[in-house]
Design a protein around this motif. Structure first.
Motif, PDB file in Angstrom:
ATOM      1  N   GLU A  32       1.071   1.151  -9.696  1.00  0.00           N
ATOM      2  CA  GLU A  32       0.762  -0.281  -9.817  1.00  0.00           C
ATOM      3  C   GLU A  32       0.779  -1.007  -8.469  1.00  0.00           C
ATOM      4  O   GLU A  32       0.266  -2.118  -8.355  1.00  0.00           O
ATOM      5  CB  GLU A  32       1.715  -0.966 -10.825  1.00  0.00           C
ATOM      6  CG  GLU A  32       3.171  -1.068 -10.390  1.00  0.00           C
ATOM      7  CD  GLU A  32       3.986   0.225 -10.494  1.00  0.00           C
ATOM      8  OE1 GLU A  32       5.102   0.255  -9.934  1.00  0.00           O
ATOM      9  OE2 GLU A  32       3.508   1.193 -11.120  1.00  0.00           O
ATOM     10  N   LYS A  33       1.319  -0.367  -7.460  1.00  0.00           N
ATOM     11  CA  LYS A  33       1.365  -0.961  -6.114  1.00  0.00           C
ATOM     12  C   LYS A  33       0.297  -0.364  -5.189  1.00  0.00           C
ATOM     13  O   LYS A  33       0.396  -0.483  -3.974  1.00  0.00           O
ATOM     14  CB  LYS A  33       2.740  -0.725  -5.488  1.00  0.00           C
ATOM     15  CG  LYS A  33       3.884  -1.403  -6.207  1.00  0.00           C
ATOM     16  CD  LYS A  33       5.183  -1.079  -5.499  1.00  0.00           C
ATOM     17  CE  LYS A  33       6.362  -1.697  -6.230  1.00  0.00           C
ATOM     18  NZ  LYS A  33       7.624  -1.308  -5.608  1.00  0.00           N
ATOM     19  N   ARG A  34      -0.723   0.264  -5.755  1.00  0.00           N
ATOM     20  CA  ARG A  34      -1.721   0.976  -4.957  1.00  0.00           C
ATOM     21  C   ARG A  34      -2.360   0.098  -3.876  1.00  0.00           C
ATOM     22  O   ARG A  34      -2.443   0.495  -2.715  1.00  0.00           O
ATOM     23  CB  ARG A  34      -2.820   1.569  -5.844  1.00  0.00           C
ATOM     24  CG  ARG A  34      -3.809   2.447  -5.070  1.00  0.00           C
ATOM     25  CD  ARG A  34      -5.033   2.794  -5.902  1.00  0.00           C
ATOM     26  NE  ARG A  34      -5.770   1.603  -6.283  1.00  0.00           N
ATOM     27  CZ  ARG A  34      -6.595   0.931  -5.467  1.00  0.00           C
ATOM     28  NH1 ARG A  34      -6.795   1.345  -4.231  1.00  0.00           N
ATOM     29  NH2 ARG A  34      -7.222  -0.145  -5.887  1.00  0.00           N
ATOM     30  N   VAL A  35      -2.800  -1.103  -4.214  1.00  0.00           N
ATOM     31  CA  VAL A  35      -3.458  -1.971  -3.225  1.00  0.00           C
ATOM     32  C   VAL A  35      -2.482  -2.332  -2.108  1.00  0.00           C
ATOM     33  O   VAL A  35      -2.841  -2.317  -0.929  1.00  0.00           O
ATOM     34  CB  VAL A  35      -4.047  -3.234  -3.889  1.00  0.00           C
ATOM     35  CG1 VAL A  35      -4.598  -4.197  -2.849  1.00  0.00           C
ATOM     36  CG2 VAL A  35      -5.143  -2.854  -4.882  1.00  0.00           C
ATOM     37  N   GLN A  36      -1.254  -2.611  -2.477  1.00  0.00           N
ATOM     38  CA  GLN A  36      -0.211  -2.906  -1.485  1.00  0.00           C
ATOM     39  C   GLN A  36       0.014  -1.678  -0.596  1.00  0.00           C
ATOM     40  O   GLN A  36       0.231  -1.796   0.607  1.00  0.00           O
ATOM     41  CB  GLN A  36       1.075  -3.292  -2.221  1.00  0.00           C
ATOM     42  CG  GLN A  36       2.198  -3.776  -1.355  1.00  0.00           C
ATOM     43  CD  GLN A  36       3.415  -4.149  -2.211  1.00  0.00           C
ATOM     44  OE1 GLN A  36       3.303  -4.532  -3.371  1.00  0.00           O
ATOM     45  NE2 GLN A  36       4.585  -4.005  -1.615  1.00  0.00           N
ATOM     46  N   ARG A  37      -0.080  -0.487  -1.177  1.00  0.00           N
ATOM     47  CA  ARG A  37       0.099   0.754  -0.413  1.00  0.00           C
ATOM     48  C   ARG A  37      -1.069   0.981   0.551  1.00  0.00           C
ATOM     49  O   ARG A  37      -0.867   1.439   1.677  1.00  0.00           O
ATOM     50  CB  ARG A  37       0.277   1.939  -1.357  1.00  0.00           C
ATOM     51  CG  ARG A  37       1.583   1.865  -2.148  1.00  0.00           C
ATOM     52  CD  ARG A  37       1.747   3.061  -3.080  1.00  0.00           C
ATOM     53  NE  ARG A  37       2.860   2.906  -3.972  1.00  0.00           N
ATOM     54  CZ  ARG A  37       4.142   3.024  -3.634  1.00  0.00           C
ATOM     55  NH1 ARG A  37       4.466   3.298  -2.388  1.00  0.00           N
ATOM     56  NH2 ARG A  37       5.090   2.876  -4.535  1.00  0.00           N
ATOM     57  N   VAL A  38      -2.291   0.669   0.113  1.00  0.00           N
ATOM     58  CA  VAL A  38      -3.450   0.758   1.007  1.00  0.00           C
ATOM     59  C   VAL A  38      -3.235  -0.202   2.183  1.00  0.00           C
ATOM     60  O   VAL A  38      -3.477   0.140   3.337  1.00  0.00           O
ATOM     61  CB  VAL A  38      -4.773   0.452   0.265  1.00  0.00           C
ATOM     62  CG1 VAL A  38      -5.942   0.335   1.244  1.00  0.00           C
ATOM     63  CG2 VAL A  38      -5.064   1.515  -0.791  1.00  0.00           C
ATOM     64  N   ARG A  39      -2.746  -1.389   1.880  1.00  0.00           N
ATOM     65  CA  ARG A  39      -2.463  -2.382   2.917  1.00  0.00           C
ATOM     66  C   ARG A  39      -1.417  -1.843   3.910  1.00  0.00           C
ATOM     67  O   ARG A  39      -1.558  -2.007   5.123  1.00  0.00           O
ATOM     68  CB  ARG A  39      -1.987  -3.680   2.268  1.00  0.00           C
ATOM     69  CG  ARG A  39      -1.787  -4.790   3.249  1.00  0.00           C
ATOM     70  CD  ARG A  39      -1.496  -6.139   2.564  1.00  0.00           C
ATOM     71  NE  ARG A  39      -1.362  -7.130   3.595  1.00  0.00           N
ATOM     72  CZ  ARG A  39      -2.366  -7.700   4.240  1.00  0.00           C
ATOM     73  NH1 ARG A  39      -3.593  -7.399   3.927  1.00  0.00           N
ATOM     74  NH2 ARG A  39      -2.148  -8.578   5.199  1.00  0.00           N
TER      75      ARG A  39
END
Length: 193
Positions: free
Chosen positions: A34-41
């Motif tokens: 669920e934190k994928r976008v934050q992880r890409v960032r």
């Protein structure tokens, strides 16, 4: 193009996070939760910091595109670089993905040329401004910079639709790697003078 300063980091990270959100290669190493976008960032934050230390970070003149360049032969292991690696593992890769990520990096490293190079790690344009020529102008300027530095440009891409674009700028595929996706290795030789 403009050489980015550290104060430009949020802008660069925003552009790259949006540009690489659906990228296969990026999502291969980033923990999928669920934190994928934050992880890409977090991955883009890490990449900015590494290039700021051991390469160059450029913005297009209109600040809608950016590029991260490293010079692998100039990279050193420092306390800061170790801390960045640890932060990357904890914030983007995840402990369970370390083995897969390290294996991928070892395979890539094995296929990459060892000559001093101008390594184009990321180039991206804000998706709202793609197909306006911003990336092409930026890549032209990157090619010019690599010529001045007398270093051939190397990069990898997993985005098949970008291959014709790179070829238009003189890049040639010199290798491929099959992971759960295909990764293409490209090189642009220095111009013959």
């Amino acid at each position: 193009m403009i050489k980015a300063e550290h104060k430009d980091k949020d802008l660069v990270v925003d552009i790259l996070t949006k540009s690489f959100d659906a990228n296969q290669s990026v999502n291969y190493i980033v923990k999928q939760d669920e934190k994928r976008v934050q992880r890409v960032r977090s991955l883009m934050d890490y990449s900015f910091e590494v290039c700021y230390l051991f390469g160059d970070v450029f913005l297009s003149d209109d600040k809608k595109g950016c590029a991260l360049i490293t010079y692998p032969d100039k990279k050193k292991t420092t306390l800061k670089s170790i801390l960045l690696d640890v932060k990357l593992i904890l914030s983007a890769v995840g402990l369970k993905n370390i083995k897969k990520t390290l294996a991928r990096e070892a395979k890539i490293n094995e296929l990459q040329s060892k000559e001093p190079k101008y390594y184009l790690w990321f180039i991206g344009v804000d998706p709202e401004h793609q197909n306006e020529g911003i990336g092409s102008i930026l890549l032209d300027e990157i090619i010019e910079d690599s010529e001045q530095k007398q270093r051939p440009i190397y990069l990898e891409t997993s985005t098949v639709k970008n291959l014709p674009w790179y070829k238009k700028f003189g890049f040639q595929i010199y290798n491929e790697l099959d992971l759960s996706y295909k990764l293409f290795f490209l090189k642009r030789e220095l111009s013959k003078k």
